[in-house]
Design a protein around this motif. Structure first.
Motif, mmCIF file in Angstrom:
data_model
loop_
_atom_site.group_PDB
_atom_site.id
_atom_site.type_symbol
_atom_site.label_atom_id
_atom_site.label_comp_id
_atom_site.label_asym_id
_atom_site.label_seq_id
_atom_site.Cartn_x
_atom_site.Cartn_y
_atom_site.Cartn_z
ATOM 1 N N HIS A 27 30.862 31.842 20.547
ATOM 2 C CA HIS A 27 30.459 31.193 19.120
ATOM 3 C C HIS A 27 30.929 32.105 18.237
ATOM 4 O O HIS A 27 30.684 33.462 18.058
ATOM 5 C CB HIS A 27 28.579 30.802 19.087
ATOM 6 N N GLN A 47 29.541 31.300 24.579
ATOM 7 C CA GLN A 47 29.890 29.707 24.783
ATOM 8 C C GLN A 47 30.189 29.273 26.506
ATOM 9 O O GLN A 47 29.619 28.278 26.659
ATOM 10 C CB GLN A 47 31.155 29.917 23.969
ATOM 11 N N HIS A 48 31.371 29.986 27.067
ATOM 12 C CA HIS A 48 31.513 29.783 28.349
ATOM 13 C C HIS A 48 31.702 31.322 28.602
ATOM 14 O O HIS A 48 32.396 31.736 28.142
ATOM 15 C CB HIS A 48 32.981 28.574 28.007
ATOM 16 N N ARG A 64 27.044 32.650 15.488
ATOM 17 C CA ARG A 64 25.817 32.891 16.120
ATOM 18 C C ARG A 64 26.236 34.257 17.046
ATOM 19 O O ARG A 64 24.915 34.687 17.617
ATOM 20 C CB ARG A 64 25.722 31.552 17.084
ATOM 21 N N ARG A 90 23.455 24.544 26.471
ATOM 22 C CA ARG A 90 23.489 26.124 25.706
ATOM 23 C C ARG A 90 22.151 25.303 24.365
ATOM 24 O O ARG A 90 21.554 26.458 24.269
ATOM 25 C CB ARG A 90 24.746 25.880 24.875
ATOM 26 N N VAL A 118 24.240 29.588 29.651
ATOM 27 C CA VAL A 118 25.472 29.624 29.351
ATOM 28 C C VAL A 118 26.454 28.928 30.976
ATOM 29 O O VAL A 118 26.410 29.227 31.770
ATOM 30 C CB VAL A 118 26.253 31.067 29.414
ATOM 31 N N THR A 152 31.570 18.855 28.418
ATOM 32 C CA THR A 152 31.608 19.122 27.189
ATOM 33 C C THR A 152 30.228 19.364 26.796
ATOM 34 O O THR A 152 29.594 19.560 26.539
ATOM 35 C CB THR A 152 32.910 17.767 26.027
ATOM 36 N N TYR A 179 35.727 34.031 29.024
ATOM 37 C CA TYR A 179 34.655 34.010 27.605
ATOM 38 C C TYR A 179 35.653 33.446 26.691
ATOM 39 O O TYR A 179 36.147 34.070 25.677
ATOM 40 C CB TYR A 179 33.493 35.052 27.749
ATOM 41 N N GLN A 180 34.689 32.904 26.306
ATOM 42 C CA GLN A 180 34.562 32.566 24.869
ATOM 43 C C GLN A 180 33.197 32.777 24.070
ATOM 44 O O GLN A 180 32.244 32.526 24.035
ATOM 45 C CB GLN A 180 34.842 30.804 24.748
ATOM 46 N N THR A 184 27.135 34.274 20.356
ATOM 47 C CA THR A 184 26.848 34.136 21.735
ATOM 48 C C THR A 184 27.509 33.707 22.785
ATOM 49 O O THR A 184 28.950 32.819 22.312
ATOM 50 C CB THR A 184 25.553 33.012 21.333
ATOM 51 N N SER A 241 27.813 20.439 28.942
ATOM 52 C CA SER A 241 27.927 22.289 28.760
ATOM 53 C C SER A 241 27.103 22.478 26.583
ATOM 54 O O SER A 241 26.226 23.586 27.058
ATOM 55 C CB SER A 241 29.429 22.272 28.285
ATOM 56 N N ARG A 242 27.231 21.848 25.732
ATOM 57 C CA ARG A 242 26.299 21.551 25.314
ATOM 58 C C ARG A 242 25.326 21.206 24.925
ATOM 59 O O ARG A 242 24.374 22.164 25.055
ATOM 60 C CB ARG A 242 26.345 19.954 24.300
#
Length: 203
Positions: A81, A88-89, A84, A22, A27, A15, A78-79, A86, A18-19
């Motif tokens: 936000h 996320q994954h 926003r 971003r 991505v 996590t 996909y995920q 955008t 990944s943060r």
């Protein structure tokens, strides 16, 4: 239409990693399937979103350029936000040339304006489904499926069995005996009220 996306392998996972990705306009993603190990990858956020916004990106065989090596993939998950808008994954599945794939393909409705139920009956087209699950080899995957409404009457529906498919493509639901409707023509509220008035005898 050929869509190519570029990615590089990423070593950092979790996590926190990944943060950080971003925050640096990247991505995180995963590529898996075709009997190979899953690989963690990263994409340029802006370049990926430029392709992601096209309808074809979601239902086409894509070319993934991973560390300079190209392979065919499908978008699988996909995920986004919640605020926003955008990515996320994102997950991609490798595609085999010899194995059938199941993909949800968009339905494009045509000739609604000349359908008897609309032109003569004054009804409106109700889109019951906007996509359908198909099964085919990767080379036969259509970008979309056209649904012709030219002969649709008031109160009638178009079912999967009535849609012409490209060679080598079949509807998954139809193969399992579910001939579902994808569109119909219904009376407008005003039209229904007028019909009710005509049917009611004068006092």
């Amino acid at each position: 239409m050929t869509i190519e996306i570029s990615a590089v392998t990423r070593a950092a996972k979790g996590t926190g990693a990944s943060r950080r990705l971003r925050r640096s306009a990247k991505v995180p993603g995963v590529v898996y399937g075709a009997g190979k190990d899953a690989v963690s990858v990263e994409f340029d956020m802006k370049a990926l979103f430029m392709e992601f916004r096209h309808e074809a990106f979601h239902a086409s065989i894509l070319t993934l350029n991973l560390d300079g090596k190209k392979e065919s993939v499908l978008l699988r998950d996909y995920q986004m936000h919640p605020v926003r808008n955008t990515i996320q994954h994102i997950d991609f599945q490798r595609v085999s040339a010899t194995e059938k794939i199941h993909v949800k393909v968009p339905l494009h409705f045509v000739n609604a304006d000349i359908a008897p139920g609309v032109k003569v009956g004054g009804g409106i087209v109700a889109h019951i489904a906007t996509e359908a699950d198909v099964s085919c080899l990767a080379k036969d995957l259509p970008e979309f499926i056209e649904v012709d409404l030219a002969n649709l009457e008031m109160g009638h529906s178009v079912h999967l069995s009535e849609i012409k498919l490209p060679k080598g493509v079949e509807f998954v639901q139809l193969a399992h005996g579910a001939d579902v409707a994808v569109a119909s023509i219904a009376k407008t509220r005003g039209g229904a009220a007028a019909a009710a008035e005509e049917a009611t005898p004068a006092a």
